[in-house]
Design a protein around this motif. Sequence first.
Motif, short mmCIF file in Angstrom:
data_model
loop_
_atom_site.label_atom_id
_atom_site.label_comp_id
_atom_site.label_asym_id
_atom_site.label_seq_id
_atom_site.Cartn_x
_atom_site.Cartn_y
_atom_site.Cartn_z
N ARG A 102 0.82 -1.21 0.00
CA ARG A 102 0.00 0.00 0.00
C ARG A 102 0.86 1.27 0.00
O ARG A 102 0.33 2.37 -0.11
CB ARG A 102 -0.95 -0.03 1.20
CG ARG A 102 -2.04 -1.07 1.03
CD ARG A 102 -2.74 -1.42 2.32
NE ARG A 102 -1.90 -2.25 3.19
CZ ARG A 102 -2.36 -2.96 4.22
NH1 ARG A 102 -3.64 -2.93 4.52
NH2 ARG A 102 -1.54 -3.69 4.96
N GLY A 103 2.16 1.09 0.12
CA GLY A 103 3.06 2.24 0.07
C GLY A 103 3.73 2.42 -1.27
O GLY A 103 4.56 3.30 -1.45
N ARG A 104 3.36 1.58 -2.23
CA ARG A 104 4.07 1.62 -3.51
C ARG A 104 3.70 2.82 -4.36
O ARG A 104 2.56 3.25 -4.39
CB ARG A 104 3.75 0.38 -4.32
CG ARG A 104 4.65 -0.75 -3.96
CD ARG A 104 4.62 -1.76 -5.05
NE ARG A 104 4.72 -3.09 -4.47
CZ ARG A 104 4.58 -4.20 -5.15
NH1 ARG A 104 4.29 -4.16 -6.43
NH2 ARG A 104 4.71 -5.35 -4.56
N SER A 105 4.70 3.33 -5.07
CA SER A 105 4.45 4.40 -6.04
C SER A 105 5.57 4.36 -7.05
O SER A 105 6.46 3.52 -6.98
CB SER A 105 4.43 5.76 -5.33
OG SER A 105 5.76 6.09 -4.95
N ASP A 106 5.52 5.29 -7.98
CA ASP A 106 6.59 5.37 -8.99
C ASP A 106 7.95 5.60 -8.34
O ASP A 106 8.98 5.28 -8.92
CB ASP A 106 6.33 6.52 -9.97
CG ASP A 106 5.08 6.24 -10.77
OD1 ASP A 106 4.63 5.08 -10.75
OD2 ASP A 106 4.55 7.18 -11.40
N SER B 7 9.03 4.28 -5.59
CA SER B 7 9.50 3.17 -4.76
C SER B 7 10.92 2.79 -5.14
O SER B 7 11.26 2.77 -6.31
CB SER B 7 8.59 1.94 -4.94
OG SER B 7 7.32 2.21 -4.40
N SER C 78 11.06 8.19 -1.22
CA SER C 78 10.24 7.10 -1.76
C SER C 78 8.75 7.42 -1.79
O SER C 78 7.99 6.76 -2.47
CB SER C 78 10.44 5.84 -0.93
OG SER C 78 9.82 6.02 0.34
N LYS C 79 8.33 8.45 -1.01
CA LYS C 79 6.90 8.81 -0.90
C LYS C 79 6.05 7.68 -0.34
O LYS C 79 4.84 7.67 -0.48
CB LYS C 79 6.35 9.26 -2.27
CG LYS C 79 7.11 10.44 -2.88
CD LYS C 79 6.27 11.11 -3.96
CE LYS C 79 6.88 12.41 -4.43
NZ LYS C 79 7.91 12.23 -5.45
N GLU C 80 6.70 6.72 0.28
CA GLU C 80 5.97 5.57 0.81
C GLU C 80 4.97 6.02 1.89
O GLU C 80 3.82 5.57 1.92
CB GLU C 80 6.98 4.58 1.40
CG GLU C 80 6.46 3.17 1.57
CD GLU C 80 7.55 2.19 2.03
OE1 GLU C 80 8.69 2.64 2.29
OE2 GLU C 80 7.25 0.99 2.12
N GLN D 212 1.92 7.49 0.41
CA GLN D 212 1.03 6.44 -0.10
C GLN D 212 0.28 5.77 1.06
O GLN D 212 -0.90 5.43 0.92
CB GLN D 212 1.82 5.38 -0.88
CG GLN D 212 2.45 5.89 -2.16
CD GLN D 212 1.42 6.40 -3.14
OE1 GLN D 212 1.32 7.60 -3.39
NE2 GLN D 212 0.60 5.51 -3.67
N ARG E 2 -2.51 7.96 1.87
CA ARG E 2 -3.52 7.87 0.82
C ARG E 2 -4.43 6.66 1.04
O ARG E 2 -5.62 6.71 0.78
CB ARG E 2 -2.81 7.76 -0.54
CG ARG E 2 -3.61 8.23 -1.73
CD ARG E 2 -2.85 8.01 -3.03
NE ARG E 2 -1.62 8.78 -3.17
CZ ARG E 2 -1.56 10.07 -3.46
NH1 ARG E 2 -2.66 10.76 -3.64
NH2 ARG E 2 -0.38 10.67 -3.57
N TRP E 3 -3.83 5.58 1.55
CA TRP E 3 -4.64 4.38 1.80
C TRP E 3 -5.41 4.49 3.12
O TRP E 3 -6.57 4.13 3.21
CB TRP E 3 -3.74 3.13 1.84
CG TRP E 3 -4.54 1.87 2.04
CD1 TRP E 3 -5.16 1.13 1.08
CD2 TRP E 3 -4.84 1.22 3.30
NE1 TRP E 3 -5.83 0.06 1.65
CE2 TRP E 3 -5.63 0.09 3.02
CE3 TRP E 3 -4.50 1.50 4.63
CZ2 TRP E 3 -6.10 -0.77 4.01
CZ3 TRP E 3 -4.97 0.63 5.61
CH2 TRP E 3 -5.76 -0.49 5.32
#
Lengths: 474, 447
Positions: free
Chosen positions: B102-106, B108, B115-117, B120, B123-124
């Motif tokens: 659920r922390g994945r993004s471009d 990652s 990482s913006k984890e 994310q 966001r979830w």
Amino acid sequence: MTVLTLDLGTSATKAALWDDAGLVAITRREIATAHPQPGRAEQDPEDWWLSVVDACAELRRTEPRRYAQVEAVGFSAARETFAPFDADLRAIGPGILWSDQRGAAAVLHFGDPDEFRARTGVVLNAACCAAKIAWVSDHKPETFEAARWLLAPRDLVVARLTGEVLTDETLASRTGLYGLDGEIGVAETIAAKLPVVTPAATLVPFRHGKTIYGPDDLGLPAGVVVVLGGGDRACEVLGTGAGNHVPMVSWGTTTNVSVPHPGPRAELPAIATVSLGALEGFVVEAGLSASGAALEWLERITGRPAEVLLTEAAASPPGANGVLALPWLHGARAPWWQPDAHAAFAGLTGASGPGELARAVIESVAYDVARCLELVAPDATELVVAGGGAKNQLWRDVLAATTGRPLVRRAVDDAASVGARVIVGAATGVPVDLAVLNPVVARDLPDPDLAERYQAARQDSDALARAVLDLTAP
Amino acid sequence: MSNEVTVGIDIGTSSVKAVAADADGNVVASSRVPHEIQIPAADRFQHDAERAWRDGPVAALAALQLESSPAAVSVAAMVPSLTAVDEAGIPRTPGLLYGDGRGRSDASGANPVESKELIQFLRWTQPQYPDAFGYWPATAVANHALSGEAVLDSSTASTAYPLFDWTSWDPEVAGPLGVRIEQLPRLVPTAWECGRVGGADGPVLASGCIDALADQIVAGADNDGDVLVLLGTTLIVNSVTTSHDPVEGYWVIPHTAKDKFLAGGPSNAGGLFVNWATASLRDATPDDHVRPGHVPVWAPYPRGERVPLHDPDRRAVLADLDLTDGVVALRRAAFEASGFVARRTIDAARAAHGVTPRRIIATGGGTRVDEWVQALADCTGLPVECTAVPEGAALGSAFLARCALGREADGMRGAARWARPGRTVEPDPAWVEPVASRYQRFLELST
């Protein structure tokens, strides 16, 4: 006719009692195998004889009346296994098993591998029986010198029973020591230590005065006749009624695809191993790597009993949640023949457990069977299953689906013992009807959905196999 | 004040550890409260946040059973992490952990700051519990449980970049996520007095930092040629260098030691992998043996891999198996996989920065596992010096607690005097060569 058959297998000896209606009782005695080094597999040759004594004693205890009526003894024999014996049939070295890989350097004694294979039908590699005999000659010269005989387990038992030192054509044709035409192809020093070769359906005479043990040591009645019998594979082929379009697939320690072929030799598939049939023609074989041995290995490292592993395997969905295996714990054998390539598991995630591993092993063996069929029996209409795995519903479901062939299953899973009984019939002139002795009890059709799924997943298995073979490519 | 004691608490993936230390870094008490890693699906990786982040630190502090109250307490934690809490500060959504799908993004694969984890995760989590009293990382949940103050250090907050813009929370980033700034923890610098534990007379609550940072300040791996290896649930390998040139696939971040950088990063081939790979093996007996030349090889990625592969979807491979491979060989293979990952990381830093590794300084609970430490030495060919206190992040946090009290004139860098070498494990000459050939196979399996 009441018949006793003795199946001297790699992991156990089985004694079976037969009457005219079929199998009466079967007993089993395990034989321990030691692995003193990687690639070595040895047994104590005395265990070969003692396992027969014990298995017969138990049969005699459970079926005393019938056992006392035994008129003939027949054999099925583990192949490519031998030990050195003195003139009194006492072992003077360990039994070296078919799976033992110590012959690597000795293959050089035998010239061009392709020519060797064309002549003998046998693949020249580290496990080749001829190469391992050469190894004994090279590395244990004093043992080799002292040896009067080099004998397979069955040959020892027959020799101790009758005083006659013989082997049969099916066994001899699998050693690499002979051409498929029967011509001996090794040095006189080795040839002098080999028993006389005769057909499987030979009535072995008693050489009274020469015997060390006799039928009475097994509690057999006087007047019993001994039929030499054949190699386990040739016996299984007879016992399952396998035919040229109905290959036999046996799941045991390893898995094997065997196709009886009437010949002539020029028409046999070039890729597989060829040996002589017990009663006629040839047996074309593709011997795979570990199958039952792979599950036993999983049992050993996980400490889980076989039933638990198989239950977990059955609970894992087709495709084993993405886990793929290559079951090459003995090195990659048929259809790859790259013994340096070893077993692997791929596609593992944190959620993968022993059930996935076991299921992946079963599926991977089935894929290797499917590949072998394409090479040795592309026209197969159905398969007859044999070996201990024939009882396993999961293996049968997976095998039918991956090969797309219906599976025939007969009543007696110990097909080698059935074949030994068939050979006794041929040798004594009282042929048996296989439909009575070992009737067909089930036909499993491939599940169409499962078949589609496995056919689609086959390419993943192919890709993994290629990748792992490339790792060790010469 | 010579007998003054401070406490550091480290919320790790598998447990909460607490250490009480005196002014010289002597450990006077320690405790460990384990918690479960929840993996409900292959790409999920979470805690029961109430248990692991709220109850665990309180229990670990109590379990120290200190005779007198410590002067200060500080909390470090793994990053990133996030849960939504109610007005009582009690988590109401799963405690999401680094590596969870659920922390994945471009982004990652980048280091935690980029990482913006965490974004994310927000966001979830926001739609799961839209009117949450707060959306807090583990450290803030623990700080609130200890002191009633949901504070977060800027070190940990940096993993929320660009939501954290290096000074404060950015409403421009929070708004689109449906998050109001007051739902985020109050920001403070690291090692800052920010409350009291258990009431006005209680110990000072000192703001903490990222676990790896707390680890490194007391490890004593401060010179070129030192390699800091954290044998924890996550394996973290960092070579100390003086260059900040990029190392392809790895992270280069500033070290706490003056003018030094750390080149390396985290791998999934730590305790999580090793435990998984050995969990189904029966116990070894004295009859089980392993030979140096006869060990299978893992590509140890059942949960994907972080540096240098940055591939969360990668799966594990176990190759070169034969029938003679028993449980000890399979155990060894798992530990070697961890060692190979360390070697790959060290080799990359050496190639990029020309730094010659001389020794490994190992810390973390894994240093108690002899097989693991030996395999690390054999696989890297380097001596492994284990820190005397494996709970490095907790010990480092105890030091930060002293800093918050104003006891340390040199600040964080003074922590070097707390570094205590423990035992040293040398590579076993009989194993070095066979292991080197397996390393090649590991690289082949890892491409």
